[in-house]
Every structure is written in structure tokens, then in C-alpha cells.
Design a protein around this motif. Structure first.
Motif, PDB file in Angstrom:
ATOM      1  N   ASP A 122       0.805  -1.221   0.161  1.00  0.00           N
ATOM      2  CA  ASP A 122      -0.034  -0.077   0.047  1.00  0.00           C
ATOM      3  C   ASP A 122       0.749   1.300  -0.043  1.00  0.00           C
ATOM      4  O   ASP A 122       1.504   1.512   1.018  1.00  0.00           O
ATOM      5  CB  ASP A 122      -0.739   0.167   1.347  1.00  0.00           C
ATOM      6  CG  ASP A 122      -2.136   0.994   1.210  1.00  0.00           C
ATOM      7  OD1 ASP A 122      -1.780   1.911   0.624  1.00  0.00           O
ATOM      8  OD2 ASP A 122      -3.059   0.932   1.515  1.00  0.00           O
ATOM      9  N   LEU A 123       0.838   1.901  -0.978  1.00  0.00           N
ATOM     10  CA  LEU A 123       1.639   3.160  -1.284  1.00  0.00           C
ATOM     11  C   LEU A 123       1.038   4.497  -0.858  1.00  0.00           C
ATOM     12  O   LEU A 123       1.443   5.545  -1.283  1.00  0.00           O
ATOM     13  CB  LEU A 123       2.007   3.441  -2.708  1.00  0.00           C
ATOM     14  CG  LEU A 123       3.101   2.241  -3.324  1.00  0.00           C
ATOM     15  CD1 LEU A 123       3.575   2.509  -4.560  1.00  0.00           C
ATOM     16  CD2 LEU A 123       4.156   2.029  -2.133  1.00  0.00           C
ATOM     17  N   ALA A 124       0.012   4.368  -0.124  1.00  0.00           N
ATOM     18  CA  ALA A 124      -0.908   5.567   0.235  1.00  0.00           C
ATOM     19  C   ALA A 124       0.050   6.874   0.636  1.00  0.00           C
ATOM     20  O   ALA A 124       0.847   6.883   1.502  1.00  0.00           O
ATOM     21  CB  ALA A 124      -2.019   5.475   1.493  1.00  0.00           C
ATOM     22  N   GLY A 125      -0.349   8.084  -0.142  1.00  0.00           N
ATOM     23  CA  GLY A 125       0.527   9.129   0.191  1.00  0.00           C
ATOM     24  C   GLY A 125       1.865   9.331  -0.560  1.00  0.00           C
ATOM     25  O   GLY A 125       2.684  10.318  -0.297  1.00  0.00           O
ATOM     26  N   GLN A 126       2.275   8.218  -1.070  1.00  0.00           N
ATOM     27  CA  GLN A 126       3.704   8.199  -1.876  1.00  0.00           C
ATOM     28  C   GLN A 126       3.299   8.463  -3.184  1.00  0.00           C
ATOM     29  O   GLN A 126       2.436   7.795  -4.070  1.00  0.00           O
ATOM     30  CB  GLN A 126       4.448   6.945  -1.615  1.00  0.00           C
ATOM     31  CG  GLN A 126       4.494   6.381  -0.399  1.00  0.00           C
ATOM     32  CD  GLN A 126       5.814   6.885   0.551  1.00  0.00           C
ATOM     33  OE1 GLN A 126       6.083   7.971   0.582  1.00  0.00           O
ATOM     34  NE2 GLN A 126       6.566   5.878   0.677  1.00  0.00           N
ATOM     35  N   ALA A 164      10.036  -2.784 -15.609  1.00  0.00           N
ATOM     36  CA  ALA A 164       9.445  -2.525 -13.982  1.00  0.00           C
ATOM     37  C   ALA A 164      10.810  -1.716 -13.378  1.00  0.00           C
ATOM     38  O   ALA A 164      11.397  -2.241 -12.280  1.00  0.00           O
ATOM     39  CB  ALA A 164       9.020  -3.626 -13.246  1.00  0.00           C
ATOM     40  N   ASP A 165      11.319  -0.606 -13.958  1.00  0.00           N
ATOM     41  CA  ASP A 165      12.187   0.378 -13.076  1.00  0.00           C
ATOM     42  C   ASP A 165      11.294   1.393 -12.490  1.00  0.00           C
ATOM     43  O   ASP A 165      10.561   2.207 -13.110  1.00  0.00           O
ATOM     44  CB  ASP A 165      12.955   0.808 -14.319  1.00  0.00           C
ATOM     45  CG  ASP A 165      13.994   0.000 -14.833  1.00  0.00           C
ATOM     46  OD1 ASP A 165      14.069  -1.223 -14.532  1.00  0.00           O
ATOM     47  OD2 ASP A 165      14.555   0.340 -15.813  1.00  0.00           O
ATOM     48  N   PHE A 166      11.295   1.490 -11.140  1.00  0.00           N
ATOM     49  CA  PHE A 166      10.437   2.458 -10.549  1.00  0.00           C
ATOM     50  C   PHE A 166      10.892   2.827  -9.203  1.00  0.00           C
ATOM     51  O   PHE A 166      11.637   2.311  -8.656  1.00  0.00           O
ATOM     52  CB  PHE A 166       8.930   2.148 -10.403  1.00  0.00           C
ATOM     53  CG  PHE A 166       8.721   0.737  -9.756  1.00  0.00           C
ATOM     54  CD1 PHE A 166       8.564  -0.268 -10.426  1.00  0.00           C
ATOM     55  CD2 PHE A 166       8.433   0.790  -8.271  1.00  0.00           C
ATOM     56  CE1 PHE A 166       8.326  -1.306  -9.549  1.00  0.00           C
ATOM     57  CE2 PHE A 166       7.954  -0.076  -7.626  1.00  0.00           C
ATOM     58  CZ  PHE A 166       8.054  -1.505  -8.396  1.00  0.00           C
ATOM     59  N   VAL A 167      10.473   3.995  -8.858  1.00  0.00           N
ATOM     60  CA  VAL A 167      10.904   4.592  -7.523  1.00  0.00           C
ATOM     61  C   VAL A 167       9.709   4.988  -6.592  1.00  0.00           C
ATOM     62  O   VAL A 167       8.743   5.492  -7.396  1.00  0.00           O
ATOM     63  CB  VAL A 167      11.969   5.859  -7.806  1.00  0.00           C
ATOM     64  CG1 VAL A 167      11.439   6.868  -8.645  1.00  0.00           C
ATOM     65  CG2 VAL A 167      12.242   6.617  -6.270  1.00  0.00           C
ATOM     66  N   VAL A 168       9.636   4.859  -5.607  1.00  0.00           N
ATOM     67  CA  VAL A 168       8.696   5.285  -4.680  1.00  0.00           C
ATOM     68  C   VAL A 168       9.096   6.347  -3.669  1.00  0.00           C
ATOM     69  O   VAL A 168      10.160   6.006  -2.938  1.00  0.00           O
ATOM     70  CB  VAL A 168       8.053   4.202  -3.656  1.00  0.00           C
ATOM     71  CG1 VAL A 168       6.773   4.626  -2.730  1.00  0.00           C
ATOM     72  CG2 VAL A 168       7.323   3.116  -4.810  1.00  0.00           C
ATOM     73  N   PHE A 169       8.666   7.635  -3.709  1.00  0.00           N
ATOM     74  CA  PHE A 169       9.173   8.723  -2.737  1.00  0.00           C
ATOM     75  C   PHE A 169       8.018   9.456  -2.123  1.00  0.00           C
ATOM     76  O   PHE A 169       6.791   9.350  -2.507  1.00  0.00           O
ATOM     77  CB  PHE A 169      10.214   9.530  -3.412  1.00  0.00           C
ATOM     78  CG  PHE A 169       9.673  10.416  -4.667  1.00  0.00           C
ATOM     79  CD1 PHE A 169       9.250  11.650  -4.282  1.00  0.00           C
ATOM     80  CD2 PHE A 169       9.770   9.588  -6.042  1.00  0.00           C
ATOM     81  CE1 PHE A 169       8.676  12.249  -5.280  1.00  0.00           C
ATOM     82  CE2 PHE A 169       9.157  10.713  -6.863  1.00  0.00           C
ATOM     83  CZ  PHE A 169       8.554  12.043  -6.647  1.00  0.00           C
ATOM     84  N   ALA A 222      19.761  10.292  -0.110  1.00  0.00           N
ATOM     85  CA  ALA A 222      18.897  11.616  -0.173  1.00  0.00           C
ATOM     86  C   ALA A 222      17.730  11.050   0.840  1.00  0.00           C
ATOM     87  O   ALA A 222      17.691  10.006   1.206  1.00  0.00           O
ATOM     88  CB  ALA A 222      18.260  11.372  -1.517  1.00  0.00           C
ATOM     89  N   ARG A 223      16.837  12.176   1.229  1.00  0.00           N
ATOM     90  CA  ARG A 223      15.705  12.021   1.894  1.00  0.00           C
ATOM     91  C   ARG A 223      14.724  11.562   1.081  1.00  0.00           C
ATOM     92  O   ARG A 223      14.615  12.035   0.264  1.00  0.00           O
ATOM     93  CB  ARG A 223      15.571  13.242   2.672  1.00  0.00           C
ATOM     94  CG  ARG A 223      16.626  13.640   3.826  1.00  0.00           C
ATOM     95  CD  ARG A 223      16.114  14.816   4.739  1.00  0.00           C
ATOM     96  NE  ARG A 223      17.143  15.244   5.147  1.00  0.00           N
ATOM     97  CZ  ARG A 223      17.866  16.481   4.687  1.00  0.00           C
ATOM     98  NH1 ARG A 223      17.330  17.060   3.819  1.00  0.00           N
ATOM     99  NH2 ARG A 223      18.888  16.844   5.292  1.00  0.00           N
ATOM    100  N   GLY A 224      13.676  10.872   1.819  1.00  0.00           N
ATOM    101  CA  GLY A 224      12.408  10.537   0.997  1.00  0.00           C
ATOM    102  C   GLY A 224      12.323   9.573   0.150  1.00  0.00           C
ATOM    103  O   GLY A 224      11.161   9.570  -0.421  1.00  0.00           O
ATOM    104  N   ILE A 225      13.350   8.981  -0.081  1.00  0.00           N
ATOM    105  CA  ILE A 225      13.435   7.825  -1.257  1.00  0.00           C
ATOM    106  C   ILE A 225      13.025   6.644  -0.597  1.00  0.00           C
ATOM    107  O   ILE A 225      13.849   6.039   0.309  1.00  0.00           O
ATOM    108  CB  ILE A 225      14.759   7.789  -2.027  1.00  0.00           C
ATOM    109  CG1 ILE A 225      15.067   9.056  -2.614  1.00  0.00           C
ATOM    110  CG2 ILE A 225      14.678   6.605  -2.983  1.00  0.00           C
ATOM    111  CD1 ILE A 225      14.337   9.587  -3.748  1.00  0.00           C
ATOM    112  N   ASP A 226      11.886   6.063  -0.774  1.00  0.00           N
ATOM    113  CA  ASP A 226      11.262   4.921  -0.044  1.00  0.00           C
ATOM    114  C   ASP A 226      11.754   3.685  -0.437  1.00  0.00           C
ATOM    115  O   ASP A 226      12.230   2.624   0.046  1.00  0.00           O
ATOM    116  CB  ASP A 226       9.671   4.820   0.300  1.00  0.00           C
ATOM    117  CG  ASP A 226       9.088   4.099   1.079  1.00  0.00           C
ATOM    118  OD1 ASP A 226       9.719   4.021   2.422  1.00  0.00           O
ATOM    119  OD2 ASP A 226       8.580   3.359   0.632  1.00  0.00           O
TER     120      ASP A 226
END
Ligand code: ZN
Ligand code: CU
Length: 491
Positions: free
Chosen positions: A53-57, A430-435, A453-457
């Protein structure tokens, strides 16, 4: 069809520049297999082995670093932490005329600036470009790589005297090496006509060495001859080379350096813009008003401040201001530089307004130009992508987040002809980033330049997770991205 992974409640920014939207994204193997409505629960034929669940990202395509010097890093430190920690999933290596292959493979210290990759020379061990590609494919890195062959590396390999233009025989040898490289997986050629070992090369030499680009549909990337007084002439030379070969040109790390040239991006960008109507032209930029390369006295003269990043004879001075080192040594600056060589430096020689104008230009891609082997690197190595997202897009509102991401994904993939990369859509890799869009930013400064870095999940490459919860996973799913079968030449 059972999915491997279902990403629910994602705010998708898809890399095309289109507005964000809520979606459910499914992964199967190394591809994005499903992009569905936000309420999609993954029921029925879209049941997934795992759900997140990526809610907010924000979910975005993995970033493509348009300009790197990662040729050796891919082999010597394949975790690529400086890249994956800021969301980069593909690097374009071999820029500025500097590539690890081919070389004489004699273990000797290379001529600057080739020493940016390895000052000792031990890594210059590949006589043919194919040997380098093979080695990388046998031991993959965490990121994908698209490779350029460097004209300066070719000169060092095939010419006895670098202070003159190449002879016909030397040109033929370099051209054959370009052909070999393009056939074994390189996507183009880079030049560094600014640097001493290539400065004597004529425009004609470059065109003749790069001839195989035409048949292979490769790209021509250049650290131009002059980024100061003569920048407009250098743009014209670059465009001429592109027209002679019928290939796209990439103007690397576009800048106007030196106080006398501050503001001249008002001239260079319209020149580039006009050329785009005639031929394919691309450009990249790093988001800082300071450059970094090898140390020379000449370069310090147009900088308001110079920081030493590494020095072979004096490693203890890495990270210090050149004027402080000169004071400590009790020497004039020019002599201090001689004592430090071979060495690298950061030069504060640009105007922030030019940097912002170039970054905001719609066709500009983001490239870090990071130097991964410097003892005290320029912060662009660990900070570039997060700084564009956080500082420039969110905080300064230089452009919307959708535009920022397009400049580091879809635009770059199209310019370099990287098929099925740089976009979130069904069928893409499927190259992706969630931040987290509220906290993403660089965590580095010029004084403290090494930090994730900050915020890279989360960061995923070819369907495998390489970065999660602030740490690398150890996965090495990277591939060598081969020469494109079909490039979009649309500017
Ligand atoms: Zn360069
Ligand atoms: Cu570079």
C-alpha cells in the motif's frame, strides 16, 4: 495471470509529463503488467503474490542519469549506492570523452581527465569495448547502464602524440574501434574537446572518427570545446557534427562559466531552440552553480572559489579550499596546484540564474555528472535527483513535479532511445521509484557530500527491489541497455 506484486493506492507520475493520477500498478517478472483504477483490489485474475500500500507516496519511473562517469563504479562498487539511494535505475556512462574502454591495458596511470575513473590505472584493463561489456554483463550492477565510447580514450589508445590532430591512419583506427563498440553494445560516442588530450582534434577528426554512428543510429554526446567566451561557436560546432553524421547530438552539462559570461544562457538556449527545428538536439544539466573535474590552474582563474576533491600526492587536502591549502603550504596558488597534481576540484564558476534558466528549459534532461571516485566529491554525486525534486520543484517551484520527473525519465529515455524505459505503463520495464513528495531532497552539502537522499522509500530495477528503508537490498538486476532498434528522433 497472477502478478508478482501489486502496488495499491499509488499516486502515479508516469514520466510523460502528464498530470499525476491515482492508480494500482501490477508487476510480473521484469515488466509492468497492469495499470488499473485506484479502487482495484487485485481480485480475480489480478491476484498478486505480494501487495504494497503506497498511500501518500509518489510512484514514478526509475530515474535515468543522463550524464555519468560510472564506467568503473559499475564494476568496482556494483551496489551503486550513490545512484539507487536517490532513485536512479539507469545510468548513461562514458561521458566527456572519458570511457574505461578501450585502453592500452598496460596498468599505467592514465592521462588526465581519464584519471577521473581511476588515477592509478589498474582498472584500465580492457583492450576492446566488447571486453568491458562482457565483464559488466557477467557481473551485473544494481542499475542498468547505457554506454558511450569516449573519443579521448580512443586518442590515448591509438595516438602517440595528443597535441596534434589525428593522422589518417589514427583516424581509421579510432573509427574501427567506434564501429566495434557500437556493434558490441555502446549507444554512442562522447567527446571532451574542452580537455587537453582532445583539444587539438579538429571538427573533421571528430566527424570521421564518429562515422559509424550514422549506420548504427548512435548518439553524439559532447563536453563542448568551450563553455565560456566561445560557447556559441561550440554549440555551432556540435550542431555541425550532428548534421554531418545525421545523428542526434547531446550537449552535456550545459552551462555558461565565468563571471564575464553570466546571463548568456539567454543566448545559448534560443540558439539551441532554433536548431531543434532543423535537427535532433538534446541537452542535460546538473542542479548546482559549481562544476567539478580535474584540477588545473587555468580553471581556478574563472572560479570565485575552488575546493580540492582529491589529490594523489596530498590526499590529506581533499575537501579543503585551495586558498587555505596555499596558505598552509606558504606558496602561491599556481605552485600549490602543481604540488597537488594529479588532483580534482570543484569550481564555483556559474551564475545561479543561468542554472535555473537552463534547468527550467523544457528540453533539458537531468544528469548528475557525479564523480564517484573522488575522495570528497561534488554533492551532485549523491544529491542531484533529490535536489531537483525537493529544492527546485517543490520549494522554489521552478517547475511542477510532473515536469521534474519527465526531465529525469521519459524525456531521457526518448532522447537516448531506451525502449520501454522511463515510463509507467503496461509493457514497460519495472524500473520504478517510490518517494515522499513532502520530504524528498538531497541530504548532502559541499562540506558533507556523502549521504543518501531523504524521502526515497523504495527503488526497483527490472522487477527487483534494490533500495528499501534507507538501505540497499543487495540485488544486482542491472542490464546493459543495448543499442536501440528503433529510436524516436523527434526533438
Ligand atoms: Zn564534462
Ligand atoms: Cu562529465
Amino acid at each position: 495471470m497472477r502478478l508478482d506484486l501489486l502496488l495499491r493506492n499509488a499516486t502515479v507520475i508516469d514520466g510523460t509529463g502528464a498530470p499525476r493520477r491515482e492508480a494500482t500498478v501490477g508487476i510480473l517478472g521484469d515488466r509492468i503488467a497492469h495499470v488499473g483504477a485506484p479502487g482495484d483490489t487485485g481480485a480475480g485474475d489480478r491476484r498478486a503474490t505480494r501487495e504494497i500500500d503506497l498511500a501518500g507516496q509518489v510512484l514514478a519511473p526509475g530515474f535515468i542519469d543522463a550524464h555519468t562517469h560510472d564506467d568503473r563504479l559499475l564494476l568496482s562498487d556494483p551496489a551503486m549506492a550513490c545512484k539507487i539511494s536517490q532513485g536512479v535505475t539507469t545510468v548513461i556512462a562514458g561521458n566527456c570523452g572519458v570511457s574505461l574502454a578501450p585502453s592500452a591495458a598496460d596498468g599505467r596511470a592514465p592521462v588526465p581527465p581519464l584519471d577521473l575513473l581511476d588515477a592509478s590505472g589498474g582498472w584500465f584493463r580492457f583492450a576492446r569495448f566488447a571486453d568491458y561489456v562482457q565483464t559488466l554483463e557477467n557481473a551485473p550492477a544494481a542499475t542498468n547502464a547505457a554506454l558511450l565510447i569516449g573519443h579521448t580514450a580512443l586518442r590515448a589508445r591509438f595516438m602517440a602524440d595528443l597535441q596534434r590532430p589525428a593522422s589518417e591512419d589514427e583516424t581509421a583506427a579510432m573509427r574501427a574501434a567506434v564501429d566495434e563498440a557500437l556493434a558490441s553494445g555502446a549507444i554512442g560516442v562522447s567527446t571532451g574537446l574542452y580537455y587537453e588530450p582532445a583539444a587539438a582534434a579538429t571538427t573533421e577528426e571528430v566527424i570521421e572518427v564518429c562515422r559509424p554512428l550514422t549506420a548504427h543510429r548512435g548518439v553524439y554526446c559532447t563536453h563542448m570545446r568551450d563553455e565560456s567566451e566561445g560557447v556559441l561557436d561550440s554549440i555551432d560546432e556540435t550542431l555541425r557534427i550532428g548534421r554531418a553524421l545525421g545523428v542526434p547530438v547531446v550537449i552535456s552539462h550545459h552551462k555558461v562559466a565565468g563571471r564575464a559570461n553570466f546571463g548568456r544562457s539567454r543566448q545559448t538556449l534560443p540558439r539551441i531552440d532554433a536548431a531543434m527545428r532543423e535537427q535532433p538536439v538534446c541537452l542535460d544539466c546538473y542542479p548546482y552553480a559549481a562544476s567539478s573535474t580535474i584540477l588545473t590552474h587555468g580553471r581556478t582563474l574563472i572560479a570565485r572559489r575552488t575546493l580540492v576533491t582529491w589529490s594523489v600526492p596530498h590526499p590529506e587536502h581533499a575537501g579543503r579550499d585551495l586558498t587555505d591549502i596555499a596558505q598552509a603550504m606558504g606558496l602561491p596558488v599556481e605552485e600549490t596546484v602543481q604540488r597537488l597534481l594529479p588532483a580534482g576540484a570543484i569550481y564555483f564558476s556559474m551564475d545561479e540564474d543561468d542554472v535555473q534558466r537552463i534547468l527550467a528549459y523544457p528540453h533539458t534532461m537531468i544528469g548528475s555528472d557525479g564523480l564517484p571516485h573522488d575522495a570528497r566529491p561534488h554533492p551532485r554525486l549523491w544529491g542531484t535527483f533529490a535536489r531537483v525534486l525537493g529544492h527546485y520543484s517543490r520549494d522554489l517551484r521552478l517547475f511542477p513535479l510532473e515536469t521534474a520527473i519527465h526531465k529525469m525519465t521519459g524525456l531521457t529515455a526518448a532522447n537516448f532511445g531506451l525502449a520501454d524505459r522511463g515510463v509507467i505503463r503496461e509493457g514497460a520495464f519495472a524500473d520504478f521509484v517510490v518517494f515522499d513528495p513532502d520530504t524528498v531532497d538531497e541530504a548532502v552539502t559541499f562540506d558533507d557530500p556523502i549521504a543518501p537522499a531523504r524521502g526515497i522509500d523504495q527503488v526497483w530495477v527490472n522487477g527487483a527491489c534494490v533500495w528499501r528503508d534507507g538501505a540497499q537490498t543487495g540485488a544486482r538486476p542491472g542490464r546493459v541497455l543495448r543499442h536501440p532498434a528503433a529510436r524516436s528522433d523527434a526533438p
